[in-house]
Design an enzyme around this catalytic site. Structure first.
Site, PDB file in Angstrom:
ATOM      1  N   SER A   1       3.458  -7.032   8.435  1.00 52.98           N
ATOM      2  CA  SER A   1       2.468  -6.195   9.083  1.00 52.98           C
ATOM      3  C   SER A   1       1.854  -5.264   8.054  1.00 52.98           C
ATOM      4  CB  SER A   1       3.106  -5.386  10.197  1.00 52.98           C
ATOM      5  OG  SER A   1       4.015  -4.454   9.648  1.00 52.98           O
ATOM      6  N   GLY A   2       0.764  -4.623   8.415  1.00 53.40           N
ATOM      7  CA  GLY A   2       0.112  -3.693   7.501  1.00 53.40           C
ATOM      8  C   GLY A   2      -1.203  -4.244   7.005  1.00 53.40           C
ATOM      9  N   THR A   3      -1.782  -3.520   6.108  1.00 52.97           N
ATOM     10  CA  THR A   3      -3.074  -3.913   5.550  1.00 52.97           C
ATOM     11  C   THR A   3      -3.044  -3.711   4.050  1.00 52.97           C
ATOM     12  OG1 THR A   3      -4.001  -1.697   5.770  1.00 52.97           O
ATOM     13  CG2 THR A   3      -4.279  -3.191   7.648  1.00 52.97           C
TER      14      THR A   3
END
Length: 84
Positions: A1-3
């Protein structure tokens, strides 16, 4: 997850454990990532890589269960990243 922003490189493979080029990278080495050419180059001389390869030694920690199957049967990305 995350960017993430910008170039992001991810590689999951047993290549380092088998003595592949990833195993020979050391802190401070320069790596060129060319997105347009789709290449990643380690800027270390062939002579230095040969010296590092001679000194390379890896002893895996004992594992069991599914991780032992992965350790035994997983193949590197250049071989299709499969389980044999």
């Amino acid at each position: 997850s995350g960017t993430n922003n910008g170039c992001f490189v991810g590689h999951i493979s047993p290549e380092a454990a088998s003595g592949g080029p990833i195993a020979l990278i050391e802190d401070g080495d320069k790596i060129v990532i060319d997105v347009v050419e789709r290449s990643i180059d380690l800027l270390v001389s062939d002579e230095e890589l040969a010296r590092r390869r001679e000194a390379f030694h890896y002893t895996p920690a004992p594992v069991d269960g599914y991780l032992s199957r992965y350790a035994r049967d997983a193949r590197s990305a250049d071989q299709g990243g499969i389980l044999e």
